[in-house]
Design a protein around this motif. Structure first.
Motif, PDB file in Angstrom:
ATOM      1  N   ALA A  50     100.205 -68.685 -80.909  1.00 45.79           N
ATOM      2  CA  ALA A  50      99.661 -69.034 -79.407  1.00 45.79           C
ATOM      3  C   ALA A  50     100.501 -68.024 -78.474  1.00 45.79           C
ATOM      4  CB  ALA A  50      99.668 -70.513 -79.090  1.00 45.79           C
ATOM      5  N   ILE A  51     101.643 -68.317 -78.107  1.00 44.61           N
ATOM      6  CA  ILE A  51     102.453 -67.760 -77.291  1.00 44.61           C
ATOM      7  C   ILE A  51     102.192 -66.417 -77.130  1.00 44.61           C
ATOM      8  CG2 ILE A  51     104.767 -67.493 -76.155  1.00 44.61           C
ATOM      9  CD1 ILE A  51     103.489 -70.308 -76.063  1.00 44.61           C
ATOM     10  N   SER A  52     102.176 -65.688 -78.360  1.00 40.87           N
ATOM     11  CA  SER A  52     102.121 -64.338 -78.349  1.00 40.87           C
ATOM     12  C   SER A  52     100.807 -63.594 -77.708  1.00 40.87           C
ATOM     13  CB  SER A  52     102.246 -63.856 -79.980  1.00 40.87           C
ATOM     14  OG  SER A  52     101.380 -64.176 -80.761  1.00 40.87           O
ATOM     15  N   GLY A  72     106.107 -61.252 -65.957  1.00 40.00           N
ATOM     16  CA  GLY A  72     104.558 -61.951 -66.236  1.00 40.00           C
ATOM     17  C   GLY A  72     104.577 -62.671 -67.260  1.00 40.00           C
ATOM     18  N   ALA A  73     105.138 -62.034 -68.438  1.00 36.20           N
ATOM     19  CA  ALA A  73     104.837 -62.651 -70.017  1.00 36.20           C
ATOM     20  C   ALA A  73     105.393 -63.779 -70.243  1.00 36.20           C
ATOM     21  CB  ALA A  73     105.246 -61.512 -70.960  1.00 36.20           C
ATOM     22  N   ALA A  74     106.714 -63.984 -69.484  1.00 34.48           N
ATOM     23  CA  ALA A  74     107.487 -65.310 -69.517  1.00 34.48           C
ATOM     24  C   ALA A  74     106.556 -66.215 -68.920  1.00 34.48           C
ATOM     25  CB  ALA A  74     108.737 -64.957 -69.199  1.00 34.48           C
ATOM     26  N   VAL A  75     106.182 -65.776 -67.672  1.00 32.31           N
ATOM     27  CA  VAL A  75     105.418 -66.841 -66.883  1.00 32.31           C
ATOM     28  C   VAL A  75     104.104 -67.577 -67.458  1.00 32.31           C
ATOM     29  CG1 VAL A  75     104.019 -67.139 -64.665  1.00 32.31           C
ATOM     30  CG2 VAL A  75     106.003 -66.096 -64.615  1.00 32.31           C
ATOM     31  N   THR A  76     103.217 -66.491 -68.112  1.00 31.29           N
ATOM     32  CA  THR A  76     102.079 -67.057 -68.802  1.00 31.29           C
ATOM     33  C   THR A  76     102.356 -67.564 -70.188  1.00 31.29           C
ATOM     34  OG1 THR A  76     101.587 -64.905 -69.692  1.00 31.29           O
ATOM     35  CG2 THR A  76     100.398 -65.425 -67.745  1.00 31.29           C
ATOM     36  N   VAL A  78     105.284 -69.376 -70.877  1.00 31.17           N
ATOM     37  CA  VAL A  78     105.567 -70.768 -70.717  1.00 31.17           C
ATOM     38  C   VAL A  78     104.522 -71.717 -70.147  1.00 31.17           C
ATOM     39  CG1 VAL A  78     107.315 -72.312 -69.546  1.00 31.17           C
ATOM     40  CG2 VAL A  78     107.968 -70.140 -70.443  1.00 31.17           C
ATOM     41  N   ALA A  79     103.745 -71.148 -69.237  1.00 32.24           N
ATOM     42  CA  ALA A  79     102.605 -71.830 -68.650  1.00 32.24           C
ATOM     43  C   ALA A  79     101.573 -72.431 -69.708  1.00 32.24           C
ATOM     44  CB  ALA A  79     101.929 -71.061 -67.640  1.00 32.24           C
ATOM     45  N   THR A  80     101.499 -71.619 -70.772  1.00 38.06           N
ATOM     46  CA  THR A  80     100.528 -72.194 -71.919  1.00 38.06           C
ATOM     47  C   THR A  80     101.014 -73.083 -72.696  1.00 38.06           C
ATOM     48  OG1 THR A  80      99.832 -69.730 -72.046  1.00 38.06           O
ATOM     49  CG2 THR A  80      99.302 -71.023 -73.848  1.00 38.06           C
ATOM     50  N   SER A 189     108.537 -65.843 -75.510  1.00 36.43           N
ATOM     51  CA  SER A 189     107.622 -64.685 -74.658  1.00 36.43           C
ATOM     52  C   SER A 189     108.409 -63.345 -74.676  1.00 36.43           C
ATOM     53  CB  SER A 189     107.354 -65.436 -73.386  1.00 36.43           C
ATOM     54  OG  SER A 189     106.800 -66.673 -73.220  1.00 36.43           O
ATOM     55  N   PHE A 190     109.984 -63.497 -74.445  1.00 36.17           N
ATOM     56  CA  PHE A 190     110.543 -62.109 -74.457  1.00 36.17           C
ATOM     57  C   PHE A 190     110.238 -61.451 -75.675  1.00 36.17           C
ATOM     58  CE2 PHE A 190     113.737 -63.534 -71.164  1.00 36.17           C
ATOM     59  CZ  PHE A 190     112.963 -63.537 -70.086  1.00 36.17           C
TER      60      PHE A 190
END
Lengths: 288, 251
Positions: A50-52, A72-76, A78-80, A189-190
């Motif tokens: 999912a996170i990927s 941006g990747a970390a934000v979306t 974690v938001a997910t 995310s990272f």
């Protein structure tokens, strides 16, 4: 014989883009293997998938805003993860459905942005990787992200181990188990961003889960499992890269197929859990 | 005011899930230091729930005091032994590692175990006769041995208050006796032992005090005074049949 060996394994290293691809493959193999072991033990394989996918809109936003991809990747990402948690806690929807809803939504938003805005992001490369196009600055970013992820795992190893094995005890001695979970989501995310060019968003989950699962079949020690997982991650990434280079195959897919081969070998030959061993055991029982 | 012999004080504890009718309502009591207390009641009466609240695993209304202080100031003093099914037994971790986890609360962040911690883990494992199994993966033990690993972990934590959720579930007679001896010894050393238990037949012999609950605390006090037909009937309502001499059989 030696000539063939040189031709297959050494000659590709003559190119600078191949050298960078190799280094990227090694870093990605290590971090995916290490983080993936923890995901497996915490039953978060689906969450990894999912996170990927959820990283895609983050990458698109970052591009528009001209900031670094991993922010941006970390934000979306974690938001997910938060969105999945929110749906699970505030409705009767179970977690697997919440994951299905949230990650496809995030993925769709990402595709919409990329398809609508005129950017020169190549969607195919983000989705499936483009390891031969790793630039010097890409490699630096990958290494920094890899360093952060590994450092966090080493620093918080004790807490990660306890909260994975016995979350109830972890909570009862006052460990912030939720914060640990979301820290893992940030690391995830990272890791996905770092893996974008090597295997791409769609296949990164295989790099996270398969080497870890292979290692899990071969050992009963957490630290050994993590090391073995990193080893299989690197080995698959390198062999996949050679295959991709010589046979002109998509690199991400080649890497994933190689790592799956290792998994099935472990499944059959594992000294503890292997199928061969079980068949032998059954024979012994039958003879007695 | 806290008195010297007070270990746990519950003040008007109410616990409800998702705004449904409360599982535990208005529970107040004082548990004395060094006592062996059984929490008994019918299925679904909130026994485990109350215990989890004492360890801070669940949100609740009201107050829990541990030796006169809040739970947040007393994490290392309280240890909770989980039910066997709450653990992933295939986790790649050795018996030794699991017992070492009992030291984590003392280590704090960023620090690894010292020689002293290794010594405490060794002593704890020897105490429960599992030292020779220290390198074994924790799932490759019998049910009774697994239970003892968690006892050793509790010992290694050097806690003052031990909470056990159905410790006799799924263990053989021998292990049950061992655990009982062990709890006796803890209580003699001044540790407080609180056990969620469902077997009424043994409740009388095992515990100094009983907390009898059915969503509310029906009775609390020395076993001889509260384990009487009136309270048993009130706690278990239709589930039980009372026989002569206070013997009870569950339907």
């Amino acid at each position: 014989m030696i000539d063939i060996f040189l031709e297959i394994f050494i000659s590709p290293l003559g190119y600078q883009f191949m050298q960078r691809a190799f280094l990227a493959a090694i870093v990605v193999g290590v971090i995916c293997g290490v983080l993936g072991s923890l995901l497996i033990l915490r039953k978060l394989a689906l969450m990894g998938d999912a996170i990927s996918h959820a990283v895609l809109p983050g990458v698109a936003f970052s591009y528009i805003l001209g900031i670094n991809f991993f922010i941006g990747a970390a934000v979306t990402g974690v938001a997910t993860a938060l969105g999945i948690g929110f749906i699970t806690e505030n409705s009767k929807i179970k977690e697997d459905s919440a994951i299905g809803i949230m990650f496809s939504a995030a993925f769709a938003v990402g595709i919409l942005i990329i398809s609508k805005l005129r950017t020169n992001i190549d969607l195919f490369h983000i989705l499936f990787g483009n390891i031969l196009g790793v630039s010097r600055s890409d490699l630096r970013l990958i290494s920094i992200l890899g360093f952060i992820v590994i450092a966090l795992i080493i620093i918080f190893f004790k807490e990660l181990k306890l909260s994975s094995f016995d979350p109830i005890m972890a909570k009862s001695i006052g460990l912030p188990t939720e914060a640990i979970h979301y820290m893992l989501m940030v690391m995830l995310s990272f890791t996905v961003v770092a893996s974008l060019q090597t295997v791409g968003i769609v296949l990164v989950v295989a790099m996270l889960i398969t080497p870890g699962a292979t290692a899990y079949l071969l050992t009963e020690r957490l630290s050994t499992m993590i090391l073995l997982s990193a080893f299989f991650g690197v080995l698959s990434a390198l062999l996949g890269l050679y295959l991709s280079y010589h046979l002109n195959l998509a690199s991400g897919a080649a890497i994933v197929v190689v790592s799956t081969l290792f998994f099935f070998l472990a499944m059959v030959f594992s000294p503890q859990e292997g199928l061969i061993l079980r068949v032998k055991d059954n024979d012994c029982l039958a003879n007695n | 005011m806290m008195r010297m012999y007070e270990a746990v004080r519950l003040k008007d504890i109410t616990i409800s899930y998702d705004g449904n009718s409360p599982v535990i309502e208005g529970a107040s009591c004082v548990i004395n230091k060094g006592s062996k207390v059984g929490i008994i009641g019918p299925n679904g009466a909130g026994k485990s729930t109350l215990m989890k609240a004492i360890v801070g695993l669940l949100p609740f209304k009201g107050e829990v005091e541990i030796f006169g202080k809040s739970l947040k100031q007393s994490y290392e003093k309280v240890v909770y032994l989980p039910q066997q099914e709450e653990i992933d037994w295939k986790f790649p971790v050795s018996v030794f590692d699991v017992v070492m986890m009992g030291r984590y609360v003392h280590l704090g962040w960023f620090k690894g175990p010292t020689k002293e911690d290794y010594k405490i883990v060794e002593e704890s494992l020897k105490e429960v006769d599992l030292w020779e199994y220290r390198d074994r993966q924790v799932g490759k033990l019998s049910g009774g041995q697994r239970q003892r690993v968690f006892l050793a972990r509790a010992l290694a934590q050097k806690a003052e208050i031990f909470l056990l959720d159905e410790p006799f579930e799924g263990v053989d007679q021998e292990t049950e006796e061992r655990i009982c001896d062990f709890l006796d010894r803890l209580s003699k050393e001044g540790k407080t032992v609180i056990v969620v238990h469902h077997d009424l037949k043994k409740a009388k012999d095992y515990f100094d005090d009983l907390i009898m609950i059915n969503h509310r605390i029906v009775a609390y006090g020395p076993t001889s005074q509260v384990f009487i037909p009136t309270y048993i009937e009130k706690t278990f309502s239709k589930e039980s049949v009372i026989l002569e001499k206070g013997l009870v059989i569950l339907k």
